[in-house]
Design a protein around this motif. Structure first.
Motif, PDB file in Angstrom:
ATOM      1  N   SER A 145       0.922  -1.325  -0.050  1.00  0.00           N
ATOM      2  CA  SER A 145      -0.018   0.193  -0.042  1.00  0.00           C
ATOM      3  C   SER A 145       1.007   1.223   0.202  1.00  0.00           C
ATOM      4  O   SER A 145       1.918   1.232   0.538  1.00  0.00           O
ATOM      5  N   THR A 146       0.206   2.226  -0.489  1.00  0.00           N
ATOM      6  CA  THR A 146       1.077   3.620  -0.372  1.00  0.00           C
ATOM      7  C   THR A 146       1.148   4.030   0.912  1.00  0.00           C
ATOM      8  O   THR A 146       2.095   4.543   1.368  1.00  0.00           O
ATOM      9  N   ASP A 147       0.179   3.739   1.796  1.00  0.00           N
ATOM     10  CA  ASP A 147       0.473   3.996   3.346  1.00  0.00           C
ATOM     11  C   ASP A 147       1.593   3.517   3.810  1.00  0.00           C
ATOM     12  O   ASP A 147       2.183   3.926   4.696  1.00  0.00           O
ATOM     13  N   TYR A 148       1.966   2.062   3.510  1.00  0.00           N
ATOM     14  CA  TYR A 148       3.096   1.440   4.012  1.00  0.00           C
ATOM     15  C   TYR A 148       4.270   2.118   3.714  1.00  0.00           C
ATOM     16  O   TYR A 148       5.116   2.359   4.539  1.00  0.00           O
ATOM     17  N   LEU A 149       4.522   2.478   2.247  1.00  0.00           N
ATOM     18  CA  LEU A 149       5.566   3.149   1.731  1.00  0.00           C
ATOM     19  C   LEU A 149       5.868   4.412   2.508  1.00  0.00           C
ATOM     20  O   LEU A 149       7.047   4.902   2.832  1.00  0.00           O
ATOM     21  N   LEU A 150       4.587   5.271   2.551  1.00  0.00           N
ATOM     22  CA  LEU A 150       4.997   6.762   3.187  1.00  0.00           C
ATOM     23  C   LEU A 150       5.037   6.400   4.628  1.00  0.00           C
ATOM     24  O   LEU A 150       5.840   7.409   5.085  1.00  0.00           O
ATOM     25  N   MET A 151       4.270   5.595   5.346  1.00  0.00           N
ATOM     26  CA  MET A 151       4.082   5.910   6.794  1.00  0.00           C
ATOM     27  C   MET A 151       4.497   4.632   7.627  1.00  0.00           C
ATOM     28  O   MET A 151       4.747   4.680   8.979  1.00  0.00           O
ATOM     29  N   GLY A 152       4.772   3.572   6.978  1.00  0.00           N
ATOM     30  CA  GLY A 152       5.093   2.300   7.558  1.00  0.00           C
ATOM     31  C   GLY A 152       3.833   1.539   8.097  1.00  0.00           C
ATOM     32  O   GLY A 152       3.950   0.655   8.767  1.00  0.00           O
ATOM     33  N   SER A 153       2.612   2.058   7.888  1.00  0.00           N
ATOM     34  CA  SER A 153       1.561   1.246   8.312  1.00  0.00           C
ATOM     35  C   SER A 153       0.970   0.092   7.792  1.00  0.00           C
ATOM     36  O   SER A 153       1.015   0.275   6.505  1.00  0.00           O
ATOM     37  N   GLU A 154       0.836  -0.875   8.234  1.00  0.00           N
ATOM     38  CA  GLU A 154       0.472  -2.122   7.612  1.00  0.00           C
ATOM     39  C   GLU A 154      -1.043  -2.337   7.578  1.00  0.00           C
ATOM     40  O   GLU A 154      -1.784  -1.681   8.360  1.00  0.00           O
ATOM     41  N   PRO A 155      -1.669  -2.970   6.415  1.00  0.00           N
ATOM     42  CA  PRO A 155      -3.013  -3.120   6.466  1.00  0.00           C
ATOM     43  C   PRO A 155      -3.450  -4.058   7.756  1.00  0.00           C
ATOM     44  O   PRO A 155      -2.740  -5.053   7.914  1.00  0.00           O
ATOM     45  N   SER A 156      -4.750  -3.811   7.936  1.00  0.00           N
ATOM     46  CA  SER A 156      -5.154  -4.764   9.282  1.00  0.00           C
ATOM     47  C   SER A 156      -5.474  -6.189   8.659  1.00  0.00           C
ATOM     48  O   SER A 156      -5.512  -6.351   7.385  1.00  0.00           O
ATOM     49  N   LYS A 157      -5.579  -7.259   9.476  1.00  0.00           N
ATOM     50  CA  LYS A 157      -5.864  -8.539   9.022  1.00  0.00           C
ATOM     51  C   LYS A 157      -7.113  -8.426   8.127  1.00  0.00           C
ATOM     52  O   LYS A 157      -7.226  -9.572   7.302  1.00  0.00           O
ATOM     53  N   GLU A 158      -8.212  -7.720   8.549  1.00  0.00           N
ATOM     54  CA  GLU A 158      -9.300  -7.825   8.116  1.00  0.00           C
ATOM     55  C   GLU A 158      -9.154  -7.362   6.683  1.00  0.00           C
ATOM     56  O   GLU A 158      -9.884  -7.782   5.571  1.00  0.00           O
ATOM     57  N   GLU A 159      -8.410  -6.458   6.237  1.00  0.00           N
ATOM     58  CA  GLU A 159      -8.155  -5.536   4.911  1.00  0.00           C
ATOM     59  C   GLU A 159      -7.530  -6.889   4.100  1.00  0.00           C
ATOM     60  O   GLU A 159      -7.909  -6.749   2.904  1.00  0.00           O
ATOM     61  N   VAL A 160      -6.521  -7.532   4.775  1.00  0.00           N
ATOM     62  CA  VAL A 160      -5.987  -8.414   4.057  1.00  0.00           C
ATOM     63  C   VAL A 160      -6.762  -9.559   3.570  1.00  0.00           C
ATOM     64  O   VAL A 160      -6.837  -9.913   2.502  1.00  0.00           O
TER      65      VAL A 160
END
Length: 96
Positions: free
Chosen positions: A63-78
């Motif tokens: 995700s762009t969120d991960y690249l920008l801020m390091g936040s991982e998607p939740s298990k539910e999102e995955v």
């Protein structure tokens, strides 16, 4: 919470290498003139445009969120993403 170019670069490097993609290969896939741009981004010396960020996200499957801020998607999102992919593959398989 602020954007940290060095941390962005580290995440970019880590994801790229974990996918077995060289800087040169990534530069080609992004349509960049040379791998230097990728190198500068990974070293935190250069940022990228929003368009390039989106392309990086798609190529590296993060995700762009991960690249920008390091936040991982939740298990539910995955889980939802996987279910969506399974559904799409099932549709394709039925057409074959």
């Amino acid at each position: 919470m602020y954007f940290d170019a060095k941390e962005f670069g580290k995440r970019l490097h880590d994801v790229r290498t974990s996918r077995g993609i060289t800087q040169e290969e990534l530069a080609v896939r992004l349509g960049l003139a040379s791998k230097q741009h990728v190198s500068h981004m990974e070293n935190g010396e250069r940022s990228c445009s929003i368009d390039l960020l989106i392309e990086l996200s798609c190529i590296l499957h993060v995700s762009t969120d991960y690249l920008l801020m390091g936040s991982e998607p939740s298990k539910e999102e995955v889980k939802n993403d996987l279910l969506s992919i399974i559904s799409e593959l099932s549709t394709i398989a039925k057409k074959i």
